[in-house]
Scaffold this motif. Sequence first.
Motif, PDB file in Angstrom:
ATOM      1  N   GLU B 182      66.256  11.288 -19.433  1.00 30.98           N
ATOM      2  CA  GLU B 182      65.366  12.523 -19.601  1.00 30.98           C
ATOM      3  C   GLU B 182      65.555  13.743 -18.849  1.00 30.98           C
ATOM      4  OE1 GLU B 182      62.527  12.268 -21.298  1.00 30.98           O
ATOM      5  OE2 GLU B 182      61.875  10.084 -21.343  1.00 30.98           O
ATOM      6  N   PRO B 183      66.984  14.180 -19.143  1.00 30.91           N
ATOM      7  CA  PRO B 183      67.274  15.507 -18.518  1.00 30.91           C
ATOM      8  C   PRO B 183      66.550  16.833 -18.700  1.00 30.91           C
ATOM      9  CG  PRO B 183      68.989  14.781 -20.318  1.00 30.91           C
ATOM     10  CD  PRO B 183      67.986  13.809 -20.206  1.00 30.91           C
ATOM     11  N   PHE B 184      66.049  16.737 -20.259  1.00 27.36           N
ATOM     12  CA  PHE B 184      65.222  18.084 -20.501  1.00 27.36           C
ATOM     13  C   PHE B 184      64.016  18.097 -19.797  1.00 27.36           C
ATOM     14  CE2 PHE B 184      62.102  20.164 -23.008  1.00 27.36           C
ATOM     15  CZ  PHE B 184      62.640  21.337 -22.953  1.00 27.36           C
ATOM     16  N   PHE B 185      63.211  16.912 -19.837  1.00 26.47           N
ATOM     17  CA  PHE B 185      61.986  16.643 -18.938  1.00 26.47           C
ATOM     18  C   PHE B 185      61.978  16.959 -17.624  1.00 26.47           C
ATOM     19  CE2 PHE B 185      58.991  13.721 -17.086  1.00 26.47           C
ATOM     20  CZ  PHE B 185      57.708  14.346 -17.649  1.00 26.47           C
ATOM     21  N   ALA B 186      63.103  16.251 -16.841  1.00 25.79           N
ATOM     22  CA  ALA B 186      63.309  16.406 -15.396  1.00 25.79           C
ATOM     23  C   ALA B 186      63.806  17.917 -15.024  1.00 25.79           C
ATOM     24  CB  ALA B 186      64.378  15.631 -15.131  1.00 25.79           C
ATOM     25  N   SER B 187      64.322  18.623 -15.684  1.00 29.39           N
ATOM     26  CA  SER B 187      64.725  19.880 -15.548  1.00 29.39           C
ATOM     27  C   SER B 187      63.670  20.921 -15.718  1.00 29.39           C
ATOM     28  CB  SER B 187      65.755  20.481 -16.330  1.00 29.39           C
ATOM     29  OG  SER B 187      67.162  19.718 -16.390  1.00 29.39           O
ATOM     30  N   CYS B 188      62.927  20.562 -16.678  1.00 25.03           N
ATOM     31  CA  CYS B 188      61.661  21.350 -16.902  1.00 25.03           C
ATOM     32  C   CYS B 188      60.616  21.403 -15.471  1.00 25.03           C
ATOM     33  CB  CYS B 188      60.914  20.722 -18.222  1.00 25.03           C
ATOM     34  SG  CYS B 188      61.263  21.525 -19.545  1.00 25.03           S
ATOM     35  N   ILE B 189      60.434  19.924 -15.112  1.00 23.84           N
ATOM     36  CA  ILE B 189      59.655  19.845 -14.003  1.00 23.84           C
ATOM     37  C   ILE B 189      60.185  20.528 -12.893  1.00 23.84           C
ATOM     38  CG2 ILE B 189      58.851  18.164 -12.256  1.00 23.84           C
ATOM     39  CD1 ILE B 189      58.202  16.219 -14.593  1.00 23.84           C
ATOM     40  N   GLY B 190      61.612  20.027 -12.534  1.00 20.43           N
ATOM     41  CA  GLY B 190      62.181  20.567 -11.370  1.00 20.43           C
ATOM     42  C   GLY B 190      62.120  22.230 -11.451  1.00 20.43           C
ATOM     43  N   PHE B 191      62.525  22.864 -12.388  1.00 21.08           N
ATOM     44  CA  PHE B 191      62.859  24.289 -12.349  1.00 21.08           C
ATOM     45  C   PHE B 191      61.280  25.201 -12.570  1.00 21.08           C
ATOM     46  CE2 PHE B 191      66.966  23.253 -12.844  1.00 21.08           C
ATOM     47  CZ  PHE B 191      67.639  24.358 -12.134  1.00 21.08           C
ATOM     48  N   ILE B 192      60.187  24.452 -13.106  1.00 19.35           N
ATOM     49  CA  ILE B 192      59.139  25.121 -12.929  1.00 19.35           C
ATOM     50  C   ILE B 192      58.577  24.877 -11.244  1.00 19.35           C
ATOM     51  CG2 ILE B 192      56.627  24.615 -13.187  1.00 19.35           C
ATOM     52  CD1 ILE B 192      57.259  23.717 -16.125  1.00 19.35           C
ATOM     53  N   LEU B 193      58.890  23.593 -10.829  1.00 18.21           N
ATOM     54  CA  LEU B 193      58.455  23.754  -9.178  1.00 18.21           C
ATOM     55  C   LEU B 193      59.233  24.692  -8.737  1.00 18.21           C
ATOM     56  CD1 LEU B 193      57.242  22.203  -7.182  1.00 18.21           C
ATOM     57  CD2 LEU B 193      59.269  20.480  -6.812  1.00 18.21           C
ATOM     58  N   MET B 194      60.563  24.706  -8.897  1.00 17.22           N
ATOM     59  CA  MET B 194      61.481  25.894  -8.053  1.00 17.22           C
ATOM     60  C   MET B 194      60.903  27.194  -8.409  1.00 17.22           C
ATOM     61  SD  MET B 194      65.578  26.679  -8.620  1.00 17.22           S
ATOM     62  CE  MET B 194      66.129  25.150  -8.196  1.00 17.22           C
ATOM     63  N   GLY B 195      60.491  27.533  -9.758  1.00 17.65           N
ATOM     64  CA  GLY B 195      60.102  28.986  -9.918  1.00 17.65           C
ATOM     65  C   GLY B 195      58.844  29.268  -9.113  1.00 17.65           C
ATOM     66  N   VAL B 196      57.940  28.433  -9.049  1.00 14.39           N
ATOM     67  CA  VAL B 196      56.769  28.564  -8.464  1.00 14.39           C
ATOM     68  C   VAL B 196      56.711  28.462  -6.888  1.00 14.39           C
ATOM     69  CG1 VAL B 196      54.499  27.363  -7.715  1.00 14.39           C
ATOM     70  CG2 VAL B 196      55.120  27.327 -10.018  1.00 14.39           C
ATOM     71  N   LEU B 197      57.756  27.660  -6.333  1.00 12.33           N
ATOM     72  CA  LEU B 197      58.161  27.892  -4.861  1.00 12.33           C
ATOM     73  C   LEU B 197      58.691  28.843  -4.432  1.00 12.33           C
ATOM     74  CD1 LEU B 197      59.522  24.405  -4.069  1.00 12.33           C
ATOM     75  CD2 LEU B 197      57.550  25.271  -3.207  1.00 12.33           C
ATOM     76  N   LEU B 198      59.769  29.925  -5.333  1.00  9.90           N
ATOM     77  CA  LEU B 198      60.427  30.867  -5.245  1.00  9.90           C
ATOM     78  C   LEU B 198      59.360  31.947  -5.168  1.00  9.90           C
ATOM     79  CD1 LEU B 198      63.915  30.210  -6.482  1.00  9.90           C
ATOM     80  CD2 LEU B 198      63.344  30.095  -4.329  1.00  9.90           C
ATOM     81  N   PHE B 199      58.668  31.946  -6.039  1.00 15.60           N
ATOM     82  CA  PHE B 199      57.696  32.781  -6.231  1.00 15.60           C
ATOM     83  C   PHE B 199      56.719  33.031  -5.081  1.00 15.60           C
ATOM     84  CE2 PHE B 199      53.507  34.378  -7.618  1.00 15.60           C
ATOM     85  CZ  PHE B 199      53.739  35.125  -8.476  1.00 15.60           C
ATOM     86  N   LEU B 200      56.222  31.637  -4.854  1.00 11.90           N
ATOM     87  CA  LEU B 200      55.309  31.975  -3.604  1.00 11.90           C
ATOM     88  C   LEU B 200      56.296  32.387  -2.247  1.00 11.90           C
ATOM     89  CD1 LEU B 200      53.469  28.831  -3.469  1.00 11.90           C
ATOM     90  CD2 LEU B 200      52.525  30.908  -3.656  1.00 11.90           C
ATOM     91  N   ILE B 201      57.559  31.940  -2.102  1.00 13.44           N
ATOM     92  CA  ILE B 201      58.246  32.206  -0.839  1.00 13.44           C
ATOM     93  C   ILE B 201      58.433  33.762  -0.993  1.00 13.44           C
ATOM     94  CG2 ILE B 201      60.476  32.067   0.107  1.00 13.44           C
ATOM     95  CD1 ILE B 201      60.683  29.106  -0.519  1.00 13.44           C
ATOM     96  N   PHE B 202      58.796  34.379  -2.124  1.00 16.32           N
ATOM     97  CA  PHE B 202      59.147  35.745  -1.958  1.00 16.32           C
ATOM     98  C   PHE B 202      57.948  36.643  -2.236  1.00 16.32           C
ATOM     99  CE2 PHE B 202      63.373  34.381  -3.631  1.00 16.32           C
ATOM    100  CZ  PHE B 202      64.034  34.645  -2.546  1.00 16.32           C
ATOM    101  N   ASP B 203      56.478  35.876  -2.637  1.00 20.72           N
ATOM    102  CA  ASP B 203      55.522  36.766  -2.952  1.00 20.72           C
ATOM    103  C   ASP B 203      54.775  36.697  -1.920  1.00 20.72           C
ATOM    104  OD1 ASP B 203      54.329  38.820  -4.693  1.00 20.72           O
ATOM    105  OD2 ASP B 203      53.008  37.303  -5.205  1.00 20.72           O
ATOM    106  N   ARG B 204      54.361  35.546  -1.441  1.00 22.54           N
ATOM    107  CA  ARG B 204      53.159  35.475  -0.417  1.00 22.54           C
ATOM    108  C   ARG B 204      53.697  35.288   1.063  1.00 22.54           C
ATOM    109  NH1 ARG B 204      49.470  34.686  -4.448  1.00 22.54           N
ATOM    110  NH2 ARG B 204      50.018  36.094  -5.713  1.00 22.54           N
ATOM    111  N   ALA B 205      55.023  35.045   1.222  1.00 23.10           N
ATOM    112  CA  ALA B 205      55.323  34.709   2.676  1.00 23.10           C
ATOM    113  C   ALA B 205      55.205  35.895   3.644  1.00 23.10           C
ATOM    114  CB  ALA B 205      56.679  34.431   2.730  1.00 23.10           C
ATOM    115  N   SER B 206      54.771  37.211   3.154  1.00 19.46           N
ATOM    116  CA  SER B 206      54.628  38.124   4.089  1.00 19.46           C
ATOM    117  C   SER B 206      53.131  38.071   4.724  1.00 19.46           C
ATOM    118  CB  SER B 206      54.609  39.433   3.669  1.00 19.46           C
ATOM    119  OG  SER B 206      53.889  39.446   2.114  1.00 19.46           O
ATOM    120  N   GLY B 207      52.339  37.130   4.143  1.00 18.77           N
ATOM    121  CA  GLY B 207      51.170  36.522   4.579  1.00 18.77           C
ATOM    122  C   GLY B 207      50.916  35.926   5.753  1.00 18.77           C
TER     123      GLY B 207
END
Lengths: 102, 311
Positions: B182-207
């Motif tokens: 399931e490379p497609f499925f796993a990469s979808c999950i992984g990179f959605i998670l990565m996107g959300v994590l990086l979004f939070l880190i770069f956007d909200r870490a100043s809080g």
Amino acid sequence: MTQLALEHFLAVGAIMFVIGLIGFITRRNLIVIFLCTELMFQGVAINLIAFSRYVGNMAGQAFVIFVLVIAASEASLALGLVVLLFRTKNTLDANAWRDLRG
Amino acid sequence: MAKLHMFGNSLSLGSPPVLPLADGNLIQPMVVLGLCIVAGIGTVMLLPARQDSSVRKLGGTLLTLAGLLFVVVILQVTGGPPQAGVGWEFWIFSGIAIVGAIRVVTHPRPVYSALYFILTVFATAGLFILMYAEFMAAALVLIYAGAILVTYVFVIMLAASAQGDGKRPLMGLAEYDAVSREPFFASCIGFILMGVLLFLIFDRASGIVQPASDVAQSGTGAAVHGSTQALGEYLFENQIVNLELAGLILTVAMVGAIVIARRRVATADVDDAFEPSIETINATMTPLSDDPRSIPVYGTTNPRQKAFPQN
């Protein structure tokens, strides 16, 4: 160029964790699956030490020591199990054990 | 200690500086999400599967492109290339760590995965030193690259059974190594998670509220060199019970590993050569030849407990 900030290290930790997660899901070799767990441990360790540096006390680093302890125990036990599983079915394929799904 | 002056600040001058937060937004979070999608597509193509190598090469190129774009965007936002001495080691170490991690996941041969993992461990140790955690860097190299990886390589060697069917796409690999699940499925999950994590880190870490530093209070002040001594004092003042428990866990794990892998003596080439029977119990204690397989095992008639079980 600004100073290195907390976000840089958090980002690297998150990226390494996610790469390990993808490998954990996709790979079918039991040994590589456990290797990917170690990769996830490392991402978490980077996060913990970055926060330890950010907060300015030693709790994060002490936590990483315990993470290493658990990683070492997990590796020894898991590899023993892998050897056992390999000798039972003569393959390292995780799909060979899909009947455990129930 | 003086050799470590290359890492910006001296480690021996009391407490090292506390990691700051970046001033302002590092990068636009939407850019991060877009780059994560590109990297996800690259990873899908790079993961081992039944396809020719040109697809994997394309995936690798795509992934590299996403990484380079990421670095370029960060550099543009933070204003120009890094001057020497201002964290350029961070970029090198994290680049090596991430490339190594990707190769761990995508390399079809387990031995190479383990070797790339050692590379990642060393780069991570470099990152730890950048964060003034010298002891943890040394412990990471000793425990991971030294102990754990040797165990992994040993088990890979023990269970080496790369018996491909010789067909071209598998290149002599075992099927479970050459085709990922399931490379497609796993990469979808992984990179959605990565996107959300990086979004939070770069956007909200100043809080995140940075509490007052208590490095100076911990330990004995001026006598603390680097963070190793402070870590030791913290561990033995605040975490002594946990430290003992860690030792206990390691002991239990060692005993458990021995119990689990106790029958490891049975390798594939001795199992059919030795068949204990009733008369072996009455056999002479002197081995008939120098061949260790000819030495009988006494005291058991239960076939489940014989020394060389069948598989």
